[in-house]
Scaffold this active site. Structure first.
Site, PDB file in Angstrom:
ATOM      1  N   ASP A 151       2.585   6.469  -7.965  1.00  0.00           N
ATOM      2  CA  ASP A 151       1.559   7.524  -8.008  1.00  0.00           C
ATOM      3  C   ASP A 151       0.468   7.328  -6.958  1.00  0.00           C
ATOM      4  O   ASP A 151       0.282   6.241  -6.415  1.00  0.00           O
ATOM      5  CB  ASP A 151       0.940   7.597  -9.407  1.00  0.00           C
ATOM      6  CG  ASP A 151       0.306   6.265  -9.834  1.00  0.00           C
ATOM      7  OD1 ASP A 151       0.928   5.213  -9.588  1.00  0.00           O
ATOM      8  OD2 ASP A 151      -0.796   6.287 -10.394  1.00  0.00           O
ATOM      9  N   GLU A 203       0.137   4.580 -12.604  1.00  0.00           N
ATOM     10  CA  GLU A 203      -0.533   3.272 -12.555  1.00  0.00           C
ATOM     11  C   GLU A 203      -2.052   3.452 -12.434  1.00  0.00           C
ATOM     12  O   GLU A 203      -2.825   2.710 -13.034  1.00  0.00           O
ATOM     13  CB  GLU A 203      -0.013   2.427 -11.383  1.00  0.00           C
ATOM     14  CG  GLU A 203      -0.406   0.950 -11.463  1.00  0.00           C
ATOM     15  CD  GLU A 203      -1.844   0.668 -11.112  1.00  0.00           C
ATOM     16  OE1 GLU A 203      -2.471  -0.162 -11.804  1.00  0.00           O
ATOM     17  OE2 GLU A 203      -2.386   1.274 -10.162  1.00  0.00           O
ATOM     18  N   GLU A 204      -2.462   4.439 -11.645  1.00  0.00           N
ATOM     19  CA  GLU A 204      -3.903   4.666 -11.454  1.00  0.00           C
ATOM     20  C   GLU A 204      -4.502   5.376 -12.665  1.00  0.00           C
ATOM     21  O   GLU A 204      -5.654   5.781 -12.647  1.00  0.00           O
ATOM     22  CB  GLU A 204      -4.128   5.497 -10.178  1.00  0.00           C
ATOM     23  CG  GLU A 204      -3.573   4.873  -8.905  1.00  0.00           C
ATOM     24  CD  GLU A 204      -4.402   3.688  -8.410  1.00  0.00           C
ATOM     25  OE1 GLU A 204      -5.403   3.336  -9.051  1.00  0.00           O
ATOM     26  OE2 GLU A 204      -4.013   3.123  -7.367  1.00  0.00           O
ATOM     27  N   ARG A 263      -1.969 -15.993  -6.836  1.00  0.00           N
ATOM     28  CA  ARG A 263      -2.452 -17.179  -7.545  1.00  0.00           C
ATOM     29  C   ARG A 263      -1.777 -17.248  -8.903  1.00  0.00           C
ATOM     30  O   ARG A 263      -1.424 -16.220  -9.468  1.00  0.00           O
ATOM     31  CB  ARG A 263      -3.968 -17.158  -7.696  1.00  0.00           C
ATOM     32  CG  ARG A 263      -4.468 -16.111  -8.682  1.00  0.00           C
ATOM     33  CD  ARG A 263      -5.973 -15.881  -8.575  1.00  0.00           C
ATOM     34  NE  ARG A 263      -6.754 -17.095  -8.613  1.00  0.00           N
ATOM     35  CZ  ARG A 263      -7.102 -17.764  -9.716  1.00  0.00           C
ATOM     36  NH1 ARG A 263      -6.732 -17.308 -10.892  1.00  0.00           N
ATOM     37  NH2 ARG A 263      -7.826 -18.862  -9.645  1.00  0.00           N
ATOM     38  N   HIS A 270      -7.923   2.616  -1.706  1.00  0.00           N
ATOM     39  CA  HIS A 270      -8.661   3.706  -2.382  1.00  0.00           C
ATOM     40  C   HIS A 270      -9.632   4.427  -1.456  1.00  0.00           C
ATOM     41  O   HIS A 270     -10.217   5.436  -1.848  1.00  0.00           O
ATOM     42  CB  HIS A 270      -9.384   3.241  -3.650  1.00  0.00           C
ATOM     43  CG  HIS A 270      -8.467   2.861  -4.785  1.00  0.00           C
ATOM     44  ND1 HIS A 270      -8.811   2.950  -6.105  1.00  0.00           N
ATOM     45  CD2 HIS A 270      -7.189   2.411  -4.778  1.00  0.00           C
ATOM     46  CE1 HIS A 270      -7.803   2.546  -6.869  1.00  0.00           C
ATOM     47  NE2 HIS A 270      -6.801   2.204  -6.061  1.00  0.00           N
TER      48      HIS A 270
HETATM   49 ZN   LIG Z   1      -2.496   0.182  -6.521  1.00  0.00          ZN
END
Ligand SMILES: [Zn+2]
Length: 409
Positions: free
Chosen positions: A80, A138-139, A181, A370
């Protein structure tokens, strides 16, 4: 060689640019889904489309020998885009006004399509099955949970042993550098709305009202004290009040003040504690002043926590494939949140990042993900596809070796 001749792989850079031009938002991405299905057509893959959302799940069955239960690895790409008006000058710029692949999910999708083709071509090396997870939302509002509800984790017929995802970044590191990480990687993100319920009146006679504004201000300041007094600095908590609304005019006391905040935490126990102490403080402060309170909780994504063993496996794979100079240890978690955490709560996994900062652009000053000016160099897509392919092959081989009584890899 595979018994079935699979379709030739599409050019992954072309595919990424095709996706970039047609960004879609949320859970319903019909054009994106069609492009993905088309790019997977002709492969010997079991494909399922989402019912509640335009997800695509594919299962690649390996033919290399393995004891039962045969390993299952999940690879995920989000598909998305964001409500951002693209300001990048490129021939493949968004053709959907006000929508942009500003987080690089178009690169993720192209890379997973590439991995699908490579895994099919190398099926005879694959000692298990691979679930390909192409997810919308996802957003926001979250595509992983409905995909899990629709049977994502049972798609291969056996439990998933390990899950992996890659994310691109447009800044911070030079092109092609991988980073990550073990342990906490990204935050849990929850929203709280606290409404202070008073009783308005004339601004000249506050003693004849229950003014919600000073009480709301007291709550906002108390939250910052809570962060430093109730939580260890080694287990960080971020509470940000992004919006306060109250009143209509300078000389009118309104009935209500609304405080909207985001709460970021990195450990499940801390998440619960943070929400609980914030609620307690808000209720207590309102009660102290004789005002009412209403609290709404909107639960977001859980924290993204890399399983130390899966993270080590991913990192070793990257170092082996691309050289140690291409890996950087990420010193701290990020307070952003990620929907892959929903899968990684249920299955041990690793989430790694790669820089797609364009060549010739200074990573220190490049626009971040973004941003309407975020640029992603898609020359990294073949490396991402190779990583996804190799980690699936290698993890299945290692698990098969373990299950046949061999020493764990
Ligand atoms: Zn993303």
């Amino acid at each position: 060689m595979s018994a079935v001749a699979d379709a030739p792989a599409p050019d992954l850079i072309d595919l990424r640019r095709t996706l970039h031009a047609i960004p879609e938002i949320g859970l319903h991405l019909p054009r994106t889904q069609a492009v993905v299905l088309d790019a997977l057509a002709g492969l010997d893959i079991e494909i399922t489309r989402g019912r509640a959302l335009s997800s695509v799940v594919g299962v690649v069955r390996g033919s290399a020998p393995s004891p039962d239960p045969r390993p299952v690895v999940l690879l995920r790409a989000d598909m998305d885009a964001l409500p951002v008006h693209e300001e990048v000058a490129a021939p493949w710029i968004s053709t959907h006004d006000g929508v942009m692949h500003a987080c690089g999910h178009d690169l993720h999708t192209a890379a997973l399509v590439g991995a699908a083709h490579q895994l099919c071509a190398r099926r005879d090396e694959l000692a298990g099955d691979v679930i390909l997870m192409f997810q919308p939302g996802e957003e926001g509002p979250g595509g992983a949970a409905p995909m899990v509800e629709e049977g994502l984790l049972e798609a291969a017929g056996r439990p998933v042993d390990a899950a992996y995802a890659v994310h691109v970044f447009s800044a911070e590191h030079p092109l092609g550098v991988w980073f990550g990480r073990p342990g906490s990687l990204m935050a849990a993100s929850d929203e709280l709305t606290v409404t202070v319920v008073g009783d308005g009146g004339h601004g000249a006679a506050p003693h004849r009202t229950l003014d919600p504004v000073p009480v709301a201000c007291e709550i906002v300041l108390a939250l910052q004290t809570l962060v430093t007094r109730k939580f260890s600095i080694f287990d960080p908590v971020v509470v940000t009040v992004g919006r306060i609304t109250a009143g209509t005019k300078n000389n009118i006391i309104g009935d209500r003040a609304v405080i909207d905040m985001t709460v970021r935490t990195f450990a499940p126990a801390t998440r619960e504690k943070a929400l609980a102490v914030i609620e307690r403080a808000a209720r207590g402060i309102c009660a102290a002043h004789g005002l009412g309170v209403e609290i709404e909780r909107h639960t977001g994504y859980p924290a993204t926590i890399n399983d130390p063993d899966e993270q080590a496996f991913a990192e070793a794979t990257i170092r082996d494939l691309f050289g140690a100079q291409r890996w950087v240890d990420q010193p701290f978690p990020e307070a952003g949140a990620e929907d892959m955490s929903v899968v990684m709560e249920l299955v041990p996994g690793a989430y790694v990042n790669i820089s797609a900062c364009p060549l010739g652009v200074d990573p220190a000053t490049a626009p971040d993900n973004h941003s309407p000016r975020a640029e992603f160099d898609d020359s990294v897509v073949p490396d991402m596809a190779l990583f996804l392919t190799e980690i699936a092959l290698r993890r299945c081989a290692a698990l098969a070796h373990e299950r046949s009584g061999g020493v764990p890899a």
